[in-house]
Scaffold this motif. Sequence first.
Motif, PDB file in Angstrom:
ATOM      1  N   TRP A   1       0.812  -1.209   0.000  1.00 34.92           N
ATOM      2  CA  TRP A   1       0.000   0.000   0.000  1.00 34.92           C
ATOM      3  C   TRP A   1       0.844   1.257   0.000  1.00 34.92           C
ATOM      4  CZ3 TRP A   1      -5.077   0.814  -0.840  1.00 34.92           C
ATOM      5  CH2 TRP A   1      -5.872  -0.325  -0.952  1.00 34.92           C
ATOM      6  N   GLN A   2       2.100   1.165   0.353  1.00 35.07           N
ATOM      7  CA  GLN A   2       3.000   2.293   0.134  1.00 35.07           C
ATOM      8  C   GLN A   2       3.119   2.611  -1.350  1.00 35.07           C
ATOM      9  OE1 GLN A   2       6.745   1.435   2.094  1.00 35.07           O
ATOM     10  NE2 GLN A   2       6.316   2.906   3.711  1.00 35.07           N
ATOM     11  N   LEU A   3       3.158   1.568  -2.163  1.00 34.64           N
ATOM     12  CA  LEU A   3       3.198   1.775  -3.611  1.00 34.64           C
ATOM     13  C   LEU A   3       1.895   2.390  -4.112  1.00 34.64           C
ATOM     14  CD1 LEU A   3       4.843  -1.614  -4.687  1.00 34.64           C
ATOM     15  CD2 LEU A   3       5.967   0.570  -4.207  1.00 34.64           C
ATOM     16  N   MET A   4       0.783   2.027  -3.475  1.00 38.50           N
ATOM     17  CA  MET A   4      -0.509   2.591  -3.871  1.00 38.50           C
ATOM     18  C   MET A   4      -0.649   4.037  -3.417  1.00 38.50           C
ATOM     19  SD  MET A   4      -2.234   0.023  -5.319  1.00 38.50           S
ATOM     20  CE  MET A   4      -3.969   0.328  -5.070  1.00 38.50           C
ATOM     21  N   PHE A   5      -0.129   4.334  -2.217  1.00 37.30           N
ATOM     22  CA  PHE A   5      -0.324   5.646  -1.612  1.00 37.30           C
ATOM     23  C   PHE A   5       0.843   6.607  -1.839  1.00 37.30           C
ATOM     24  CE2 PHE A   5      -3.304   3.569   1.621  1.00 37.30           C
ATOM     25  CZ  PHE A   5      -4.424   4.026   0.951  1.00 37.30           C
ATOM     26  N   SER A   6       1.838   6.208  -2.597  1.00 43.51           N
ATOM     27  CA  SER A   6       2.993   7.068  -2.808  1.00 43.51           C
ATOM     28  C   SER A   6       2.571   8.424  -3.380  1.00 43.51           C
ATOM     29  CB  SER A   6       3.985   6.387  -3.757  1.00 43.51           C
ATOM     30  OG  SER A   6       5.064   7.241  -4.049  1.00 43.51           O
ATOM     31  N   ARG A   7       3.159   9.476  -2.849  1.00 40.54           N
ATOM     32  CA  ARG A   7       2.766  10.819  -3.280  1.00 40.54           C
ATOM     33  C   ARG A   7       3.166  11.101  -4.725  1.00 40.54           C
ATOM     34  NH1 ARG A   7       5.548  15.645  -0.147  1.00 40.54           N
ATOM     35  NH2 ARG A   7       7.326  14.609  -1.138  1.00 40.54           N
TER      36      ARG A   7
ATOM     37  N   SER B   1      -5.441   5.981   6.157  1.00 39.46           N
ATOM     38  CA  SER B   1      -4.782   5.234   5.082  1.00 39.46           C
ATOM     39  C   SER B   1      -4.342   3.862   5.575  1.00 39.46           C
ATOM     40  CB  SER B   1      -3.574   6.020   4.559  1.00 39.46           C
ATOM     41  OG  SER B   1      -3.961   7.295   4.084  1.00 39.46           O
ATOM     42  N   ALA B   2      -3.826   3.814   6.797  1.00 43.36           N
ATOM     43  CA  ALA B   2      -3.432   2.526   7.375  1.00 43.36           C
ATOM     44  C   ALA B   2      -4.646   1.626   7.601  1.00 43.36           C
ATOM     45  CB  ALA B   2      -2.687   2.744   8.686  1.00 43.36           C
ATOM     46  N   LEU B   3      -5.772   2.229   7.960  1.00 40.41           N
ATOM     47  CA  LEU B   3      -6.987   1.444   8.174  1.00 40.41           C
ATOM     48  C   LEU B   3      -7.511   0.861   6.862  1.00 40.41           C
ATOM     49  CD1 LEU B   3      -8.783   3.671  10.817  1.00 40.41           C
ATOM     50  CD2 LEU B   3      -7.973   1.335  11.140  1.00 40.41           C
ATOM     51  N   ILE B   4      -7.345   1.589   5.768  1.00 44.64           N
ATOM     52  CA  ILE B   4      -7.724   1.048   4.464  1.00 44.64           C
ATOM     53  C   ILE B   4      -6.877  -0.177   4.141  1.00 44.64           C
ATOM     54  CG2 ILE B   4      -7.712   1.506   1.980  1.00 44.64           C
ATOM     55  CD1 ILE B   4      -8.463   4.391   2.615  1.00 44.64           C
ATOM     56  N   ALA B   5      -5.583  -0.082   4.425  1.00 45.55           N
ATOM     57  CA  ALA B   5      -4.688  -1.198   4.134  1.00 45.55           C
ATOM     58  C   ALA B   5      -5.011  -2.415   4.986  1.00 45.55           C
ATOM     59  CB  ALA B   5      -3.240  -0.767   4.353  1.00 45.55           C
ATOM     60  N   THR B   6      -5.242  -2.219   6.273  1.00 44.93           N
ATOM     61  CA  THR B   6      -5.538  -3.374   7.138  1.00 44.93           C
ATOM     62  C   THR B   6      -6.927  -3.937   6.856  1.00 44.93           C
ATOM     63  OG1 THR B   6      -5.389  -4.159   9.418  1.00 44.93           O
ATOM     64  CG2 THR B   6      -6.535  -2.090   9.083  1.00 44.93           C
ATOM     65  N   SER B   7      -7.872  -3.083   6.445  1.00 47.38           N
ATOM     66  CA  SER B   7      -9.206  -3.573   6.089  1.00 47.38           C
ATOM     67  C   SER B   7      -9.145  -4.429   4.832  1.00 47.38           C
ATOM     68  CB  SER B   7     -10.163  -2.397   5.883  1.00 47.38           C
ATOM     69  OG  SER B   7     -10.326  -1.659   7.076  1.00 47.38           O
TER      70      SER B   7
ATOM     71  N   ASP C   1      -0.002  13.220   0.126  1.00 48.31           N
ATOM     72  CA  ASP C   1       0.915  12.330   0.829  1.00 48.31           C
ATOM     73  C   ASP C   1       0.099  11.526   1.833  1.00 48.31           C
ATOM     74  OD1 ASP C   1       3.036  11.030   1.893  1.00 48.31           O
ATOM     75  OD2 ASP C   1       4.079  12.801   2.654  1.00 48.31           O
ATOM     76  N   TRP C   2      -0.431  10.374   1.384  1.00 42.80           N
ATOM     77  CA  TRP C   2      -1.392   9.614   2.176  1.00 42.80           C
ATOM     78  C   TRP C   2      -0.786   9.088   3.470  1.00 42.80           C
ATOM     79  CZ3 TRP C   2      -6.338   9.683   0.514  1.00 42.80           C
ATOM     80  CH2 TRP C   2      -6.557  10.027  -0.829  1.00 42.80           C
ATOM     81  N   TYR C   3       0.460   8.694   3.444  1.00 39.52           N
ATOM     82  CA  TYR C   3       1.118   8.175   4.639  1.00 39.52           C
ATOM     83  C   TYR C   3       1.849   9.263   5.425  1.00 39.52           C
ATOM     84  CZ  TYR C   3       0.369   3.180   3.803  1.00 39.52           C
ATOM     85  OH  TYR C   3      -0.185   1.934   3.657  1.00 39.52           O
ATOM     86  N   GLY C   4       2.187  10.350   4.763  1.00 43.21           N
ATOM     87  CA  GLY C   4       2.953  11.388   5.440  1.00 43.21           C
ATOM     88  C   GLY C   4       2.106  12.456   6.092  1.00 43.21           C
ATOM     89  N   ASP C   5       0.884  12.656   5.625  1.00 40.90           N
ATOM     90  CA  ASP C   5       0.002  13.671   6.182  1.00 40.90           C
ATOM     91  C   ASP C   5      -0.549  13.171   7.518  1.00 40.90           C
ATOM     92  OD1 ASP C   5      -1.905  15.553   6.821  1.00 40.90           O
ATOM     93  OD2 ASP C   5      -2.673  15.726   4.775  1.00 40.90           O
ATOM     94  N   PRO C   6      -0.255  13.855   8.623  1.00 38.70           N
ATOM     95  CA  PRO C   6      -0.719  13.373   9.935  1.00 38.70           C
ATOM     96  C   PRO C   6      -2.228  13.375  10.098  1.00 38.70           C
ATOM     97  CG  PRO C   6       0.232  15.569  10.128  1.00 38.70           C
ATOM     98  CD  PRO C   6       0.522  15.104   8.746  1.00 38.70           C
ATOM     99  N   ASN C   7      -2.947  14.076   9.228  1.00 39.57           N
ATOM    100  CA  ASN C   7      -4.397  14.127   9.347  1.00 39.57           C
ATOM    101  C   ASN C   7      -5.092  12.919   8.711  1.00 39.57           C
ATOM    102  OD1 ASN C   7      -4.407  16.720  10.635  1.00 39.57           O
ATOM    103  ND2 ASN C   7      -4.056  17.660   8.636  1.00 39.57           N
ATOM    104  N   ILE C   8      -4.406  12.230   7.816  1.00 43.25           N
ATOM    105  CA  ILE C   8      -5.064  11.136   7.098  1.00 43.25           C
ATOM    106  C   ILE C   8      -4.283   9.828   7.131  1.00 43.25           C
ATOM    107  CG2 ILE C   8      -6.257  12.699   5.520  1.00 43.25           C
ATOM    108  CD1 ILE C   8      -4.138  12.076   3.440  1.00 43.25           C
ATOM    109  N   ASN C   9      -3.058   9.831   7.670  1.00 43.24           N
ATOM    110  CA  ASN C   9      -2.280   8.586   7.559  1.00 43.24           C
ATOM    111  C   ASN C   9      -2.862   7.449   8.395  1.00 43.24           C
ATOM    112  OD1 ASN C   9      -1.567   9.512  10.084  1.00 43.24           O
ATOM    113  ND2 ASN C   9       0.611   9.190   9.810  1.00 43.24           N
ATOM    114  N   LEU C  10      -3.567   7.758   9.492  1.00 38.39           N
ATOM    115  CA  LEU C  10      -4.230   6.697  10.253  1.00 38.39           C
ATOM    116  C   LEU C  10      -5.316   6.031   9.417  1.00 38.39           C
ATOM    117  CD1 LEU C  10      -4.803   5.126  12.855  1.00 38.39           C
ATOM    118  CD2 LEU C  10      -6.309   6.993  13.562  1.00 38.39           C
TER     119      LEU C  10
ATOM    120  N   ASN D   1      -2.890   8.442  -6.451  1.00 40.13           N
ATOM    121  CA  ASN D   1      -2.715   9.824  -6.898  1.00 40.13           C
ATOM    122  C   ASN D   1      -2.733   9.927  -8.417  1.00 40.13           C
ATOM    123  OD1 ASN D   1      -2.615  11.157  -4.433  1.00 40.13           O
ATOM    124  ND2 ASN D   1      -0.416  10.802  -4.173  1.00 40.13           N
ATOM    125  N   ALA D   2      -2.244   8.895  -9.087  1.00 36.20           N
ATOM    126  CA  ALA D   2      -2.271   8.911 -10.554  1.00 36.20           C
ATOM    127  C   ALA D   2      -3.705   8.856 -11.073  1.00 36.20           C
ATOM    128  CB  ALA D   2      -1.470   7.737 -11.105  1.00 36.20           C
TER     129      ALA D   2
END
Length: 284
Positions: A141-147, A172-178, A161-170, A153-154
């Motif tokens: 999912w890092q490959l999927m969420f890469s900025r 983004s992680a929940l999408i991956a674990t789900s 920045d799905w993993y780097g933005d502190p407002n949404i990275n949690l 993003n494409a």
Amino acid sequence: MTAATKAPVTGRHRKARMFTRDRVTVALMILIPTAVAATLVWVPAMATIVMSFFDWDGFSPFSEAKFVGTRWYTEAATIYPAFWPAIQHNVIWLLVLFGIATPIGLLLAVLLDREASHTKFYQTSLYLPVVLSMALVGFIWQLMFSRDQGLLNALLGTTIDWYGDPNINLWSALIATSWRHVGYVMLLYLAGLKGVDVALKEAARIDGASEVQTFFRVVFPVMFPINVVVLVITFIDSLRAFDLVWVINRDATAWNSSLPRSPATSWARRNASASARRWRRSCS
């Protein structure tokens, strides 16, 4: 006649020997796994709980450890700033898996139970993430969420920045674990649906129940054992979620998505390194 004749083995004696052998086999099948689990899981777990009440560097004899009571628990809850955010994130993690990922898995199981075309392909595709480790799921999912080069993003034409933005990275992680959790729940419920007696569904239809009413009033209650298994698995997965967050953050200092095991692991690494340095200095 000088030769001694053997008494015939009666069916009762043969059955008694078989029962004895079966009892020994069952006892060994229970005792050996229990002993292994107790040695590798329960004894270390209980030892960890006991040692949490002592101040011990891990290198000196445990007899030199100082009893401190609940000091470490009190400090974690009062002076360690990452503790309560991690607890909050774990609660959110649990609610999302229970309230979103699990119902999606149940819905997919119901759809696949209709025996539509290419059902086996969909089952395999949805279950495939389950066999992957959480660390590998995070990397995918890092490959999927890469900025800069991520697929999401494409497709959206954004540079988030799905993993780097502190407002949404949690989230983004929940999408991956789900993504991983849905496949597991789907397979469990699909197995449960296959075991429901068709006569119950037919009786509900004859009584005039709709398909939705049949599922929630007949099928779903019958799958009570499966519901318990899903409940336990979801709870355990939520509590031991660690690998994915660690891969995302690369360390445990990002409070915006950390879980209880993240700051604990970070503290343990720092404390172990400091203790090892002190031990080497004392030996030199």
